[in-house]
Motif scaffolding. Structure first.
Motif, PDB file in Angstrom:
ATOM      1  N   GLN A 481       0.844  -1.197   0.000  1.00 44.29           N
ATOM      2  CA  GLN A 481       0.000   0.000   0.000  1.00 44.29           C
ATOM      3  C   GLN A 481       0.876   1.242   0.000  1.00 44.29           C
ATOM      4  OE1 GLN A 481      -2.999   0.119   2.988  1.00 44.29           O
ATOM      5  NE2 GLN A 481      -3.954  -1.771   2.300  1.00 44.29           N
ATOM      6  N   VAL A 482       0.510   2.214  -0.850  1.00 47.08           N
ATOM      7  CA  VAL A 482       1.204   3.501  -0.815  1.00 47.08           C
ATOM      8  C   VAL A 482       0.204   4.559  -0.396  1.00 47.08           C
ATOM      9  CG1 VAL A 482       3.060   4.546  -2.143  1.00 47.08           C
ATOM     10  CG2 VAL A 482       1.493   2.948  -3.259  1.00 47.08           C
ATOM     11  N   ASP A 483       0.605   5.341   0.585  1.00 43.89           N
ATOM     12  CA  ASP A 483      -0.235   6.444   1.011  1.00 43.89           C
ATOM     13  C   ASP A 483       0.296   7.695   0.318  1.00 43.89           C
ATOM     14  OD1 ASP A 483      -1.696   8.339   2.223  1.00 43.89           O
ATOM     15  OD2 ASP A 483      -1.222   7.766   4.283  1.00 43.89           O
ATOM     16  N   VAL A 484      -0.366   8.104  -0.753  1.00 41.94           N
ATOM     17  CA  VAL A 484       0.140   9.267  -1.485  1.00 41.94           C
ATOM     18  C   VAL A 484      -0.360  10.560  -0.845  1.00 41.94           C
ATOM     19  CG1 VAL A 484       0.259   7.980  -3.628  1.00 41.94           C
ATOM     20  CG2 VAL A 484      -1.727   9.411  -3.197  1.00 41.94           C
ATOM     21  N   ARG A 498      -1.309   5.976 -17.196  1.00 42.26           N
ATOM     22  CA  ARG A 498       0.008   5.853 -17.814  1.00 42.26           C
ATOM     23  C   ARG A 498       0.840   4.787 -17.105  1.00 42.26           C
ATOM     24  NH1 ARG A 498       2.331  11.778 -18.682  1.00 42.26           N
ATOM     25  NH2 ARG A 498       4.032  10.562 -19.591  1.00 42.26           N
ATOM     26  N   LEU A 499       0.644   4.677 -15.807  1.00 36.47           N
ATOM     27  CA  LEU A 499       1.365   3.641 -15.073  1.00 36.47           C
ATOM     28  C   LEU A 499       0.881   2.261 -15.495  1.00 36.47           C
ATOM     29  CD1 LEU A 499       1.551   5.208 -11.506  1.00 36.47           C
ATOM     30  CD2 LEU A 499       3.471   4.660 -12.990  1.00 36.47           C
ATOM     31  N   THR A 500      -0.423   2.137 -15.709  1.00 39.85           N
ATOM     32  CA  THR A 500      -0.990   0.869 -16.152  1.00 39.85           C
ATOM     33  C   THR A 500      -0.373   0.469 -17.487  1.00 39.85           C
ATOM     34  OG1 THR A 500      -3.021   1.503 -15.063  1.00 39.85           O
ATOM     35  CG2 THR A 500      -3.147  -0.348 -16.587  1.00 39.85           C
ATOM     36  N   GLN A 501      -0.266   1.462 -18.359  1.00 39.89           N
ATOM     37  CA  GLN A 501       0.328   1.215 -19.666  1.00 39.89           C
ATOM     38  C   GLN A 501       1.766   0.720 -19.539  1.00 39.89           C
ATOM     39  OE1 GLN A 501       0.578   4.666 -22.116  1.00 39.89           O
ATOM     40  NE2 GLN A 501      -1.023   3.910 -23.478  1.00 39.89           N
ATOM     41  N   ALA A 502       2.453   1.203 -18.517  1.00 39.46           N
ATOM     42  CA  ALA A 502       3.857   0.835 -18.339  1.00 39.46           C
ATOM     43  C   ALA A 502       4.029  -0.511 -17.642  1.00 39.46           C
ATOM     44  CB  ALA A 502       4.574   1.920 -17.549  1.00 39.46           C
ATOM     45  N   GLY A 503       2.924  -1.121 -17.196  1.00 38.35           N
ATOM     46  CA  GLY A 503       3.043  -2.436 -16.566  1.00 38.35           C
ATOM     47  C   GLY A 503       2.738  -2.454 -15.080  1.00 38.35           C
ATOM     48  N   PHE A 504       2.295  -1.325 -14.533  1.00 39.20           N
ATOM     49  CA  PHE A 504       1.884  -1.318 -13.138  1.00 39.20           C
ATOM     50  C   PHE A 504       0.435  -1.778 -13.024  1.00 39.20           C
ATOM     51  CE2 PHE A 504       5.419   1.612 -12.919  1.00 39.20           C
ATOM     52  CZ  PHE A 504       5.941   1.422 -11.644  1.00 39.20           C
ATOM     53  N   ASP A 505       0.080  -2.288 -11.864  1.00 36.40           N
ATOM     54  CA  ASP A 505      -1.333  -2.501 -11.572  1.00 36.40           C
ATOM     55  C   ASP A 505      -1.618  -1.854 -10.225  1.00 36.40           C
ATOM     56  OD1 ASP A 505      -3.874  -3.264 -11.049  1.00 36.40           O
ATOM     57  OD2 ASP A 505      -3.510  -5.434 -11.104  1.00 36.40           O
ATOM     58  N   LEU A 506      -2.406  -0.796 -10.270  1.00 34.13           N
ATOM     59  CA  LEU A 506      -2.684  -0.025  -9.056  1.00 34.13           C
ATOM     60  C   LEU A 506      -4.181   0.026  -8.820  1.00 34.13           C
ATOM     61  CD1 LEU A 506      -0.351   2.964  -9.914  1.00 34.13           C
ATOM     62  CD2 LEU A 506       0.048   1.313  -8.107  1.00 34.13           C
ATOM     63  N   GLY A 511      -9.068   7.629   0.228  1.00 31.05           N
ATOM     64  CA  GLY A 511      -8.314   8.452   1.182  1.00 31.05           C
ATOM     65  C   GLY A 511      -6.853   8.623   0.827  1.00 31.05           C
ATOM     66  N   GLY A 512      -6.546   8.589  -0.460  1.00 31.73           N
ATOM     67  CA  GLY A 512      -5.159   8.817  -0.866  1.00 31.73           C
ATOM     68  C   GLY A 512      -4.273   7.586  -0.733  1.00 31.73           C
ATOM     69  N   VAL A 513      -4.887   6.435  -0.455  1.00 27.17           N
ATOM     70  CA  VAL A 513      -4.097   5.205  -0.346  1.00 27.17           C
ATOM     71  C   VAL A 513      -4.338   4.337  -1.582  1.00 27.17           C
ATOM     72  CG1 VAL A 513      -3.649   3.142   1.046  1.00 27.17           C
ATOM     73  CG2 VAL A 513      -4.273   5.292   2.159  1.00 27.17           C
ATOM     74  N   TRP A 514      -3.255   3.789  -2.130  1.00 26.50           N
ATOM     75  CA  TRP A 514      -3.357   2.928  -3.314  1.00 26.50           C
ATOM     76  C   TRP A 514      -2.672   1.596  -3.036  1.00 26.50           C
ATOM     77  CZ3 TRP A 514      -5.127   4.486  -8.403  1.00 26.50           C
ATOM     78  CH2 TRP A 514      -5.685   5.780  -8.421  1.00 26.50           C
ATOM     79  N   SER A 525      11.615  -5.241  -7.937  1.00 29.66           N
ATOM     80  CA  SER A 525      10.316  -5.115  -7.285  1.00 29.66           C
ATOM     81  C   SER A 525      10.430  -5.089  -5.776  1.00 29.66           C
ATOM     82  CB  SER A 525       9.420  -6.274  -7.697  1.00 29.66           C
ATOM     83  OG  SER A 525      10.020  -7.467  -7.257  1.00 29.66           O
ATOM     84  N   SER A 526      11.636  -4.835  -5.252  1.00 32.54           N
ATOM     85  CA  SER A 526      11.794  -4.985  -3.805  1.00 32.54           C
ATOM     86  C   SER A 526      11.137  -3.865  -3.013  1.00 32.54           C
ATOM     87  CB  SER A 526      13.267  -5.070  -3.442  1.00 32.54           C
ATOM     88  OG  SER A 526      13.901  -3.884  -3.837  1.00 32.54           O
ATOM     89  N   ASN A 527      10.915  -2.741  -3.625  1.00 33.29           N
ATOM     90  CA  ASN A 527      10.294  -1.657  -2.873  1.00 33.29           C
ATOM     91  C   ASN A 527       9.266  -0.904  -3.729  1.00 33.29           C
ATOM     92  OD1 ASN A 527       9.642   0.269  -1.024  1.00 33.29           O
ATOM     93  ND2 ASN A 527      11.765   0.689  -0.437  1.00 33.29           N
ATOM     94  N   PRO A 528       8.156  -1.582  -4.057  1.00 35.64           N
ATOM     95  CA  PRO A 528       7.204  -1.010  -5.001  1.00 35.64           C
ATOM     96  C   PRO A 528       6.595   0.312  -4.528  1.00 35.64           C
ATOM     97  CG  PRO A 528       6.317  -2.995  -3.968  1.00 35.64           C
ATOM     98  CD  PRO A 528       7.747  -2.895  -3.558  1.00 35.64           C
ATOM     99  N   GLY A 529       6.404   0.440  -3.212  1.00 38.58           N
ATOM    100  CA  GLY A 529       5.798   1.660  -2.692  1.00 38.58           C
ATOM    101  C   GLY A 529       6.673   2.866  -2.986  1.00 38.58           C
ATOM    102  N   GLU A 530       7.961   2.693  -2.706  1.00 31.00           N
ATOM    103  CA  GLU A 530       8.914   3.772  -2.948  1.00 31.00           C
ATOM    104  C   GLU A 530       8.983   4.095  -4.442  1.00 31.00           C
ATOM    105  OE1 GLU A 530      10.231   5.693  -0.979  1.00 31.00           O
ATOM    106  OE2 GLU A 530      11.611   6.716  -2.329  1.00 31.00           O
TER     107      GLU A 530
END
Ligand code: ADP
Ligand code: MG
Length: 609
Positions: A481-484, A498-506, A511-514, A525-530
């Motif tokens: 989880q990332v709290d943006v 655009r992130l989805t296009q690049a291969g992310f799945d979010l 409340g600003g959390v993804w 992939s060791s620190n996806p949140g960062e």
């Protein structure tokens, strides 16, 4: 000949003056919210349409205005806050120049409803480009509801110069953040095109910072507190180990006013010197309380530049206070790359054939991706040959003193691979730099920047080819989880496709959390949140027109994955990195324009000696 000088009509004078105070929708937000604060409001809502192009509305529960005051408020130099020049030196309000409303109504269509507490009926006033169109009594809530529509409708040139919505909105959000930080005790709401971006309850400064920028900041904040006859300084700084290259939040306030103060900024930076890498930036939120008579806020109409009578003394007090906090709360007296936090642990896997010289634990989840795996270096060999051909005799002649010097500079280098003067050996300088011979002298490479430049071009290529097929992504076994934070939520919404296009799945969790469910296969992939947070920051900065040609996703991925100077690179890695760097089209700079290496020429060396 007749005389040629004439007085400008007020409406024209106001339009000209407006240029100084009102540059963009964010300036309207600032002026209206400051007025609401001055009016004693403890609840303020800001409603924006089309990034402020069609509407900036500020609703407050402050003191309100009488019908006469409402009318007068829009005249130039009309203010309830000072009555003589001397009052300027005992200011306790944000406004005082009586210019804002006159300027705003000169360049927009204003519709205001206002009523004083205790009155039974309020007043509604409409003004169109400084011309009062109507004023009628109207039932309304106590306080003031100010609508500013169609900014610059009567100055097409200015309107045309407004930036695209995402830029203007990003300016508004920044302004909102500043206003929210100086007024934590005021409940603030920000709504854009019917979407609530922020709803901030009344709070103290620490809670306000967290509400604005996310919970992850909480544990990183260190309190600063000092109280002297001259100044009271209070607020927060971050631990040295949480300083970053970019996206640092830096805020200075004085007497409830946001300020820019390069001298104080520098003093804070100096406190971190030696504790953080040279181009890292600390986050800070520091509030100065001084006798209003000891500062001059009237240097510029936007009132952001402030002159302190006792600048030098206050600078010293600030320096001591920040130093003290760092000393008291942070255990690390000097930088220790081995104790970097998890955020910094994105180390790069060493090539299997070369022994790893460092005990940094490797994160469990790893992809096969290895940025240092020897690959296409053919171009490099050729390139280097042209250097060596032209190389001076002195550099190539095998002479014992030289060899022993080089060996002592790079113990490890000697251990791994016997030094041959004619080879392309690189000499490590600390963890972050390495030197290599060049025809002109010595080329000193910044390894992290070099790695960013190399990865950026790789990621850029991968992202553009992937667009044809399905982007390769790797699912995370444990989604992160990332709290943006609410502030970055709208930016994130814009970025997500655009992130989805690049291969992310979010997936938004509210409340600003993804949730990060997958990342592109080409990154560690060791620190996806960062990773996501870095990209988000780059994306936010890329909304800036001068960096618009950058691909923020590739850059963010490169910055997140690049070498962090937290261990020593092996000779094979150094060589591989240098070769990859030199085969880039623009090896000398990172994608965001920072130099990747510098040359130390013979002349410079002789000057130094
Ligand atoms: P300044 O803030 O420098 O006095 P402005 O043009 O911003 O000048 O405002 C002019 C005057 O209008 C203020 O001095 C204040 O008396 C009145 N005013 C403006 N906004 C409000 C508000 N939201 N509530 C009550 N009074 C207001
Ligand atoms: Mg004002």
């Amino acid at each position: 000949m007749s005389d040629v000088i004439k007085l400008l009509p007020d409406s024209v004078a106001n339009q000209i003056a407006a240029g100084e105070v009102i540059q963009r929708p964010a300036s309207v937000v600032k002026e209206l919210v400051e007025n609401a604060v001055d009016a004693g409001a403890n609840e303020i809502s800001i409603i924006i349409k089309d990034a402020g192009r069609s509407l900036v509305q500020v609703v407050d529960n402050g003191c309100g205005m009488s019908a006469t005051d409402a009318r007068l408020a829009f005249e130039r130099h009309s203010t309830s806050k000072i009555s003589q020049a001397d009052d300027l030196f005992s200011l306790h309000t944000m406004g005082f120049r009586g210019e804002a409303l006159a300027s705003i109504c000169a360049v927009s269509q204003v519709d205001v409803r206002t009523m004083r507490h205790g009155d039974s009926v309020g007043t509604r006033l409409t003004i169109n480009g400084s011309k009062v169109e109507s004023q009628v009594p109207e039932a309304c809530a106590p306080g003031t509801n100010m609508m500013v529509k169609n900014l610059f409708f009567n100055i097409p040139a200015r309107r045309k110069f407004l930036k695209k919505d995402s830029v203007e909105m990003s300016n508004i959000i920044h302004e909102f953040e500043r206003l929210a930080l100086v007024n934590p005790e005021v409940e603030l709401t920000l709504i854009h095109n019917d979407i609530t971006l922020h709803r901030l309850p009344a709070a103290n400064l620490r809670q306000r910072i967290i509400d604005l920028f996310g919970k992850q900041l909480d544990s990183k904040l260190l309190p600063v507190e000092t109280d002297t006859d001259l100044v009271r300084i209070s607020g927060f700084i971050v631990r040295p180990e949480h300083c970053k290259k970019r996206g640092a939040l830096q805020y200075l306030f004085v007497n409830g006013r946001n300020m820019r103060h390069p001298v104080f900024h520098k003093a804070i930076m100096q406190c971190y010197e030696g504790l953080i890498p040279a181009d890292d930036l600390p986050t800070y939120f520091l509030d100065f309380t001084v006798d209003p008579a000891s500062i001059d806020v009237n240097i510029h109409p936007t009132k952001n530049e402030i002159k302190f009578e006792q600048e030098l003394a206050i600078r010293q007090i600030l320096f001591a206070a920040v130093k003290e906090t760092i000393g008291r709360f942070s255990a690390a007296p000097a930088i220790d790359f081995d104790t970097l936090t998890d955020r910094d642990r994105l180390d790069i896997p060493a090539p299997g054939s070369v022994k790893s010289d460092n005990a940094t634990p490797r994160p469990a989840s790893r992809t096969a991706y290895n940025p240092f795996a020897p690959s296409s270096t053919a171009g490099w060999e050729e390139l280097y040959r042209s250097f060596t051909n032209a190389r001076s005799e002195a550099m190539t002649a095998p002479s014992d003193p030289q060899q022993s010097l080089l060996n002592s500079l790079g113990d490890e280098l000697a251990a791994e691979q016997p030094f041959e003067p004619s080879s392309t050996a690189l000499i490590p300088i600390g963890l972050r730099y390495a030197a290599m011979a060049d025809t002109q002298g010595m080329r000193i490479i910044d390894l992290r920047r070099a790695h960013i430049a190399v990865l950026y071009s790789e990621f850029l290529a991968a992202l553009s080819t992937q667009n044809e097929n399905a982007p390769a992504s790797q699912r995370l076994i444990f989604p992160e989880q990332v709290d943006v934070g609410n502030a970055l939520e709208p930016v994130m919404q814009e970025l997500e496709p655009r992130l989805t296009q690049a291969g992310f799945d979010l997936a938004p969790l509210g409340g600003g959390v993804w949730a990060v469910n997958a990342v592109p296969a080409i990154v560690d992939s060791s620190n996806p949140g960062e990773l996501v947070r870095t990209i988000l920051e780059d994306f936010r900065t890329s909304l800036n027109p001068q960096s618009a040609q950058l691909n923020p996703i590739a850059l963010g991925m490169a910055r997140a994955a690049a070498f962090r100077a937290n261990r020593r690179m092996t000779q094979a890695e150094l060589q591989h990195l240098a070769s990859q760097l030199m085969s880039l089209q623009m090896p000398g700079f990172t994608p965001n324009g920072k130099p990747t290496f510098t040359m130390l020429s013979e002349n410079e060396i002789s000057r130094m000696l």
